[in-house]
Design a protein around this motif. Structure first.
Motif, mmCIF file in Angstrom:
data_model
loop_
_atom_site.group_PDB
_atom_site.id
_atom_site.type_symbol
_atom_site.label_atom_id
_atom_site.label_comp_id
_atom_site.label_asym_id
_atom_site.label_seq_id
_atom_site.Cartn_x
_atom_site.Cartn_y
_atom_site.Cartn_z
ATOM 1 N N ALA A 286 0.836 -1.208 0.000
ATOM 2 C CA ALA A 286 0.000 0.000 0.000
ATOM 3 C C ALA A 286 0.868 1.254 0.000
ATOM 4 C CB ALA A 286 -0.922 -0.011 1.218
ATOM 5 N N LEU A 287 1.913 1.247 0.850
ATOM 6 C CA LEU A 287 2.814 2.401 0.925
ATOM 7 C C LEU A 287 3.575 2.579 -0.384
ATOM 8 C CD1 LEU A 287 3.930 4.645 2.752
ATOM 9 C CD2 LEU A 287 5.727 3.060 3.466
ATOM 10 N N GLU A 288 3.973 1.476 -0.998
ATOM 11 C CA GLU A 288 4.695 1.539 -2.273
ATOM 12 C C GLU A 288 3.842 2.205 -3.352
ATOM 13 O OE1 GLU A 288 5.840 -2.431 -3.180
ATOM 14 O OE2 GLU A 288 7.350 -2.540 -1.584
ATOM 15 N N GLN A 289 2.538 1.964 -3.324
ATOM 16 C CA GLN A 289 1.660 2.598 -4.310
ATOM 17 C C GLN A 289 1.601 4.108 -4.092
ATOM 18 O OE1 GLN A 289 -2.066 0.680 -5.185
ATOM 19 N NE2 GLN A 289 -3.080 2.629 -5.613
ATOM 20 N N ILE A 290 1.553 4.538 -2.834
ATOM 21 C CA ILE A 290 1.549 5.974 -2.536
ATOM 22 C C ILE A 290 2.817 6.618 -3.083
ATOM 23 C CG2 ILE A 290 1.595 7.714 -0.695
ATOM 24 C CD1 ILE A 290 -0.034 5.800 1.029
ATOM 25 N N GLU A 291 3.949 5.932 -2.887
ATOM 26 C CA GLU A 291 5.235 6.455 -3.352
ATOM 27 C C GLU A 291 5.322 6.436 -4.876
ATOM 28 O OE1 GLU A 291 7.103 7.940 -1.429
ATOM 29 O OE2 GLU A 291 7.445 6.932 0.481
ATOM 30 N N ALA A 292 4.938 5.310 -5.494
ATOM 31 C CA ALA A 292 5.047 5.157 -6.939
ATOM 32 C C ALA A 292 4.156 6.141 -7.692
ATOM 33 C CB ALA A 292 4.706 3.718 -7.339
ATOM 34 N N LYS A 293 2.967 6.374 -7.157
ATOM 35 C CA LYS A 293 2.024 7.285 -7.809
ATOM 36 C C LYS A 293 2.264 8.743 -7.404
ATOM 37 C CE LYS A 293 -0.505 4.086 -9.844
ATOM 38 N NZ LYS A 293 -0.694 3.995 -11.321
ATOM 39 N N ARG A 294 3.180 8.957 -6.459
ATOM 40 C CA ARG A 294 3.548 10.307 -5.993
ATOM 41 C C ARG A 294 2.319 11.109 -5.561
ATOM 42 N NH1 ARG A 294 7.578 12.731 -10.439
ATOM 43 N NH2 ARG A 294 7.627 14.396 -8.885
ATOM 44 N N TYR A 295 1.463 10.452 -4.773
ATOM 45 C CA TYR A 295 0.246 11.104 -4.308
ATOM 46 C C TYR A 295 0.542 12.356 -3.473
ATOM 47 C CZ TYR A 295 -2.368 6.873 -5.633
ATOM 48 O OH TYR A 295 -2.944 5.839 -6.317
ATOM 49 N N ALA A 296 1.663 12.335 -2.745
ATOM 50 C CA ALA A 296 1.979 13.445 -1.839
ATOM 51 C C ALA A 296 2.255 14.751 -2.585
ATOM 52 C CB ALA A 296 3.172 13.079 -0.972
ATOM 53 N N ASP A 297 2.637 14.663 -3.860
ATOM 54 C CA ASP A 297 2.964 15.866 -4.631
ATOM 55 C C ASP A 297 1.790 16.838 -4.712
ATOM 56 O OD1 ASP A 297 5.363 14.661 -4.980
ATOM 57 O OD2 ASP A 297 5.211 14.376 -7.144
ATOM 58 N N ALA A 298 0.571 16.288 -4.672
ATOM 59 C CA ALA A 298 -0.619 17.136 -4.794
ATOM 60 C C ALA A 298 -0.812 18.050 -3.584
ATOM 61 C CB ALA A 298 -1.866 16.262 -4.976
ATOM 62 N N PHE A 299 -0.098 17.747 -2.485
ATOM 63 C CA PHE A 299 -0.274 18.516 -1.248
ATOM 64 C C PHE A 299 1.022 19.218 -0.822
ATOM 65 C CE2 PHE A 299 -2.892 14.710 -1.354
ATOM 66 C CZ PHE A 299 -4.172 15.242 -1.245
ATOM 67 N N ALA A 300 1.983 19.266 -1.737
ATOM 68 C CA ALA A 300 3.296 19.831 -1.415
ATOM 69 C C ALA A 300 3.222 21.297 -1.002
ATOM 70 C CB ALA A 300 4.234 19.666 -2.606
ATOM 71 N N LEU A 301 2.271 22.051 -1.530
ATOM 72 C CA LEU A 301 2.148 23.475 -1.235
ATOM 73 C C LEU A 301 1.142 23.775 -0.125
ATOM 74 C CD1 LEU A 301 2.168 24.881 -4.897
ATOM 75 C CD2 LEU A 301 4.100 24.610 -3.326
ATOM 76 N N SER A 302 0.679 22.751 0.555
ATOM 77 C CA SER A 302 -0.330 22.949 1.596
ATOM 78 C C SER A 302 0.238 23.582 2.859
ATOM 79 C CB SER A 302 -0.980 21.615 1.959
ATOM 80 O OG SER A 302 -0.044 20.750 2.588
#
Length: 238
Positions: free
Chosen positions: A197-213
């Motif tokens: 599950a964590l690998e998918q978050i990393e591979a899809k770079r989901y966190a990038d969408a919240f980088a400016l939060s």
């Protein structure tokens, strides 16, 4: 007189009929909680001829117009406010927790305090302990039951923004929980590992969408066992 705003709108009626109609049309809590685009004929049709639950939800006030796209003439529909969201999901909770719904509300309130402090590990540990007390039933044999149950639980964490299938450049997250100081990006895997599950978050770079939060980004991989334990088996936090 109480100097506190209560859930007066929701308390004025019972959603029993609504719950029955949700079953009839196969509507899930996630579908209600997620904003969707619709043509005016989809939600302003007579309820006696409706082919989905949307007209009933709209005309009874459980969803409302959140936006409008002039190019397509489509409307964005969503739950009006926190009062209705909390009241609606509390009424749906017993369908997923059976006789443990009252204990579930207590556990959810305790989880909310932990998450406010940024302690997602403690919150999941509390949830895991609580789920051990939930009795089995026929509808707990498939993943969708737990997916909807977890969504309701996270949606009931007051004062937080809950988003299901948050669109990002690389895909959609399962659950995004945004507090005043944190953004928790959660990926659920059923009968697989938390690392996957964590690998998918990393591979899809989901966190990038919240980088400016300006908030602390917390990635959470959650593994759920449906076949045997029917509980959260493990999680990884990064």
């Amino acid at each position: 007189s109480k100097e506190k705003i209560g859930a007066y709108w929701f308390g004025s009626g019972t959603p029993t009929f609504l719950i029955e109609m949700m079953r009839k049309f196969g509507t899930t809590p996630i579908e209600i909680g997620t904003r969707e685009m619709a043509d005016v004929s989809d939600f302003d049709a007579p309820t006696e001829t409706m082919e989905s639950i949307v007209p009933l939800l709209y005309q009874s006030g459980y969803i409302t117009i959140k936006g409008y796209d002039e190019e397509t003439n489509l409307y964005e529909l969503g739950i009006p406010n926190k009062e209705i969201r909390i009241g609606l999901f509390k009424s749906l909770l017993p369908n997923y927790l059976l006789r443990s719904s009252q204990k579930g509300k207590v556990a959810i309130a305790q989880m909310s305090v932990l998450i406010k402090k940024g302690d997602i590990d403690g919150a999941l540990r509390l949830l895991q302990t609580f789920l051990e007390t939930v009795p089995y039933c026929d509808n707990t044999l498939y993943e969708g039951h737990y997916q909807q149950m977890l969504y309701i639980i996270f949606a009931l964490l007051t004062d937080y923004r809950i988003i299901v299938e948050q669109r990002t450049a690389k895909g959609r997250t399962d659950i995004t929980l945004e507090t005043h100081n944190h953004v928790f990006i959660m990926e659920l895997k059923f009968d697989k590992t938390a690392e996957e599950a964590l690998e998918q978050i990393e591979a899809k770079r989901y966190a990038d969408a919240f980088a400016l939060s300006g908030k602390k980004i917390v990635k959470v991989g959650i593994a759920f066992n449906v076949k045997d334990e029917r509980n959260i088996m493990e999680w990884v936090v990064k």
